[in-house]
Design an enzyme around this catalytic site. Structure first.
Site, short mmCIF file in Angstrom:
data_model
loop_
_atom_site.label_atom_id
_atom_site.label_comp_id
_atom_site.label_asym_id
_atom_site.label_seq_id
_atom_site.Cartn_x
_atom_site.Cartn_y
_atom_site.Cartn_z
N ASP A 44 0.87 -1.18 0.00
CA ASP A 44 0.00 0.00 0.00
C ASP A 44 0.90 1.22 0.00
O ASP A 44 1.49 1.58 1.02
CB ASP A 44 -0.90 -0.01 1.24
CG ASP A 44 -1.76 1.24 1.36
OD1 ASP A 44 -1.78 2.05 0.42
OD2 ASP A 44 -2.40 1.41 2.42
N ASP A 45 1.02 1.89 -1.15
CA ASP A 45 1.97 2.99 -1.32
C ASP A 45 1.34 4.32 -0.91
O ASP A 45 1.35 5.29 -1.67
CB ASP A 45 2.45 3.04 -2.77
CG ASP A 45 3.63 3.98 -2.96
OD1 ASP A 45 4.39 4.20 -1.99
OD2 ASP A 45 3.80 4.49 -4.09
N GLU A 46 0.82 4.38 0.31
CA GLU A 46 0.27 5.62 0.86
C GLU A 46 1.23 6.19 1.91
O GLU A 46 2.13 5.51 2.40
CB GLU A 46 -1.08 5.38 1.53
CG GLU A 46 -2.19 4.94 0.60
CD GLU A 46 -3.50 4.81 1.36
OE1 GLU A 46 -4.21 5.83 1.51
OE2 GLU A 46 -3.80 3.68 1.81
N PHE A 47 0.99 7.46 2.22
CA PHE A 47 1.52 8.12 3.42
C PHE A 47 2.99 8.55 3.36
O PHE A 47 3.48 9.18 4.29
CB PHE A 47 1.30 7.25 4.67
CG PHE A 47 -0.10 6.75 4.82
CD1 PHE A 47 -1.15 7.65 4.94
CD2 PHE A 47 -0.37 5.39 4.82
CE1 PHE A 47 -2.46 7.19 5.07
CE2 PHE A 47 -1.68 4.93 4.95
CZ PHE A 47 -2.73 5.83 5.08
N TYR B 128 -4.35 2.45 -4.58
CA TYR B 128 -5.04 3.61 -4.04
C TYR B 128 -4.14 4.84 -4.03
O TYR B 128 -4.47 5.87 -4.59
CB TYR B 128 -5.56 3.31 -2.63
CG TYR B 128 -6.33 4.44 -2.00
CD1 TYR B 128 -7.40 5.03 -2.67
CD2 TYR B 128 -6.00 4.92 -0.74
CE1 TYR B 128 -8.12 6.07 -2.10
CE2 TYR B 128 -6.72 5.95 -0.16
CZ TYR B 128 -7.77 6.53 -0.84
OH TYR B 128 -8.47 7.55 -0.27
#
Length: 318
Positions: A171-174, A212
């Protein structure tokens, strides 16, 4: 028995066995004949399609609750409803020029209790993946150099082997990619290099991507070919990304944190669903079988989902 009668019978069964323990039996005369023969169906590797992937925030929900959902039919056989669970999440971090892998206290407790939390799920045929996300620092999955990619991949490999996990989810978020200039410019190509390195180290494990945030939207064909599943944040009937086969794509993705899409939309989507996976994001502690049954009977030959009355506490160690 016609279709309406069969569906009604299944609903009656679900209401009964959903209020009793996993064994689906007790001494009440009214259900003894129905429950005493209920047994778990042996799951073969490719028996159930579409596969159902659940993401569990381990700081909010005990992952054992994933294993309390079952598919049930009129023969009184049952099988685990979920096929894959993502333990969300462990973070990539960047301290003093080095990349690291950080497990928050709840995630760490789950991993260290693998024999009592992870292994029971695996014994039911549920694959358990290590969920990885950006760690609110300036270095993440999409801007590491080759040396950092290798270092981080080795840390992930060690965690997979140490805790006996079945794969990894990205999850390549944040990550604050824009806040550093001493690293390579963030790109989907560098994210792809990390995924390719993980595939080299984990040839027989699952690799999935949460599409996302970050640079997950423009992965190249080589990367698409080596991942097993990709899941959007929520929605119905979304076209798969270019180069991704339909059977790897969750075109029905239900976000239970934002309650999107609605149950009515899920029912309509189920009529046209063709992809190989369904994604359930942020599975909560509470019983959500009503939402799951908006699509399950359509996908699985009239079988319905029920949840046992066993609710595993978050802080089980206290």
């Amino acid at each position: 028995m016609n279709k309406i009668q069969k569906t009604y019978l299944l609903l009656i069964i679900a209401m009964i066995i959903g209020t009793i323990p996993t064994s689906c039996s007790n001494d009440q005369e009214i259900i003894s004949e129905m429950s005493k023969n209920l047994k778990i169906r042996t799951r073969s590797t490719n028996a159930k399609t579409p596969k159902v992937v659940a993401t569990v925030e381990t700081n909010k929900v005990n992952p054992l609750n994933v294993g309390e959902y079952y598919l049930c039919d009129s023969t009184l056989e049952k099988e685990p409803f979920f096929d894959i669970v993502v333990l969300y999440a462990s973070d990539i971090n960047y301290i003093n020029g080095k990349v690291g892998l950080y497990h928050n206290p709840y995630q760490n407790n789950v991993l260290n209790a693998a024999d009592s939390i992870i292994r029971p799920l695996q014994k039911k045929g549920i694959k358990v993946l290590l969920g990885l996300r950006g760690g609110y620092s300036s270095v993440g999955f999409s801007n590491m150099n080759n040396s950092q990619i290798n270092d981080f991949s080795q840390l992930v490999l060690k965690a997979i082997n140490t805790y006996g996990l079945d794969g990894v989810d990205f999850d390549d978020e944040f990550t604050h990619y824009e806040s550093i200039t001493s690293q390579p410019k963030a790109s989907a190509a560098l994210l792809g290099n990390l995924i390719k390195r993980m595939r080299q180290l984990l040839p027989d494990k699952l690799i999935s991507v949460y599409r996302y945030g970050g640079y997950t939207f423009s992965l190249n064909q080589e990367t698409m070919d080596i991942i097993d599943y990709m899941r959007p944040n929520g929605g119905c009937m979304q076209t798969p990304p270019q180069g991704l086969p339909l059977d790897k794509w969750a075109d029905l993705s239900i976000n239970l944190k934002s309650y999107y899409p609605s149950n009515n939309t899920i029912k309509r989507c189920a009529m046209y669903h063709e992809a190989g996976t369904v994604s359930i994001i942020c599975l909560p502690y509470e019983d959500v079988s009503e939402t799951l049954n908006c699509f399950a009977p359509t996908f699985y030959g009239g079988r319905i989902v029920y949840r046992t009355n066993v609710f595993h506490p978050l802080e089980w160690w206290k």
